[in-house]
Scaffold this motif. Sequence first.
Motif, PDB file in Angstrom:
ATOM      1  N   ILE A 116       0.841  -1.207   0.000  1.00  7.90           N
ATOM      2  CA  ILE A 116       0.000   0.000   0.000  1.00  7.90           C
ATOM      3  C   ILE A 116       0.870   1.249   0.000  1.00  7.90           C
ATOM      4  N   ALA A 117       1.917   1.253   0.843  1.00 11.54           N
ATOM      5  CA  ALA A 117       2.833   2.396   0.902  1.00 11.54           C
ATOM      6  C   ALA A 117       3.541   2.588  -0.430  1.00 11.54           C
ATOM      7  N   ASP A 118       3.881   1.470  -1.068  1.00 14.30           N
ATOM      8  CA  ASP A 118       4.516   1.536  -2.383  1.00 14.30           C
ATOM      9  C   ASP A 118       3.571   2.175  -3.389  1.00 14.30           C
ATOM     10  N   GLY A 119       2.287   1.861  -3.279  1.00 15.00           N
ATOM     11  CA  GLY A 119       1.300   2.463  -4.171  1.00 15.00           C
ATOM     12  C   GLY A 119       1.138   3.946  -3.929  1.00 15.00           C
ATOM     13  N   VAL A 120       1.172   4.357  -2.663  1.00 11.85           N
ATOM     14  CA  VAL A 120       1.086   5.781  -2.344  1.00 11.85           C
ATOM     15  C   VAL A 120       2.289   6.526  -2.911  1.00 11.85           C
ATOM     16  N   GLU A 121       3.470   5.898  -2.847  1.00 11.14           N
ATOM     17  CA  GLU A 121       4.654   6.529  -3.430  1.00 11.14           C
ATOM     18  C   GLU A 121       4.479   6.708  -4.939  1.00 11.14           C
ATOM     19  N   SER A 122       3.840   5.748  -5.595  1.00  5.42           N
ATOM     20  CA  SER A 122       3.581   5.885  -7.028  1.00  5.42           C
ATOM     21  C   SER A 122       2.645   7.056  -7.306  1.00  5.42           C
ATOM     22  N   LEU A 123       1.702   7.323  -6.383  1.00  2.00           N
ATOM     23  CA  LEU A 123       0.846   8.497  -6.534  1.00  2.00           C
ATOM     24  C   LEU A 123       1.670   9.778  -6.450  1.00  2.00           C
ATOM     25  N   VAL A 124       2.647   9.796  -5.520  1.00  2.00           N
ATOM     26  CA  VAL A 124       3.553  10.942  -5.423  1.00  2.00           C
ATOM     27  C   VAL A 124       4.377  11.073  -6.705  1.00  2.00           C
ATOM     28  N   ASP A 125       4.739   9.914  -7.280  1.00  4.09           N
ATOM     29  CA  ASP A 125       5.510   9.917  -8.528  1.00  4.09           C
ATOM     30  C   ASP A 125       4.757  10.594  -9.665  1.00  4.09           C
ATOM     31  N   ILE A 126       3.438  10.507  -9.643  1.00  2.27           N
ATOM     32  CA  ILE A 126       2.641  11.157 -10.686  1.00  2.27           C
ATOM     33  C   ILE A 126       2.892  12.659 -10.664  1.00  2.27           C
ATOM     34  N   PHE A 127       2.900  13.220  -9.452  1.00  5.05           N
ATOM     35  CA  PHE A 127       3.130  14.659  -9.324  1.00  5.05           C
ATOM     36  C   PHE A 127       4.547  15.023  -9.747  1.00  5.05           C
ATOM     37  N   SER A 128       5.521  14.183  -9.388  1.00  4.80           N
ATOM     38  CA  SER A 128       6.904  14.479  -9.753  1.00  4.80           C
ATOM     39  C   SER A 128       7.109  14.382 -11.265  1.00  4.80           C
ATOM     40  N   SER A 129       6.471  13.405 -11.915  1.00  4.07           N
ATOM     41  CA  SER A 129       6.571  13.285 -13.370  1.00  4.07           C
ATOM     42  C   SER A 129       5.954  14.499 -14.051  1.00  4.07           C
TER      43      SER A 129
END
Length: 279
Positions: free
Chosen positions: A27-40
């Motif tokens: 789940i935490a890994d998935g939340v980090e991917s959500l943060v990655d969307i903003f960084s991309s």
Amino acid sequence: MRGIALNATLAAVKIAGGVIGNTYALIADGVESLVDIFSSALVWAGLRVAVRPPDDNHPYGHGKAESLAGLAVALFMLFAAGWIGWHSVHEIRTPHHAPHWGTLPLLAGIIGVKYAFSRKLVEVGREAGSTSLGIEAWHHLADALTSAAAFIGIAIAVWGGAGYESADDWAALAACLVIAINGVTLARRALDDVMDVAVPREFETQIRATAAAVPGVRGLEKCRIRKSGLQHIVDIHVEVDGRLSVHEGHRIAGAVKHALLASPHRVSDVLVHIEPAAE
């Protein structure tokens, strides 16, 4: 845009898999991917601004936007590492059931996809000379590392049985430390671009060789180069025969500028100072 779409897909898969498979690390890994969307999105926006031509308010162009976007991505890496680390500690201290083994093949596929995408971005960033793309590639690699840590932890929890339920949380905590170290390293790299740190000696040597090959150039004095986004700005002092006319010296300066602009070194602007060569 591909990175944003990939992160959105992986975030949904990870969070759903973490909820169904009873593993906070996923789940935490998935939340980090959500943060990655903003960084991309930041990298994409920074590159769009960086390629704008110079204007009255920005005579040297908008290249620094690319470095600032890279710095923002590095800071988000540090934020994600802190967030996941804090919640990992919370999960370690909270008793819970062991994760389901079905999350292991899911994580294996995610790791492969993120690693492949990271390597592709590394190549693109190197060819373009982009700091933010290079940092974004490391961000995807950090995401793959988090997933790999979760894979190891879940495997230990599944095969270890009772008493090993929090193994995946410990693995996620260990990955956070590595991500934080990478975040600091990449933030320094972006700050170097913002602060106009000297380019590598090899690159300066290539610039000097290109200028020295222009007919009429007797020697070179100072050569200052700074990176601005995907391009470089050069300030160079060229030595010519001191008995030449101003017109002829100006012609040689123009030839040096043209040679550097036409070179494969991504030079966007050149300021040439003419100096009399020593007798």
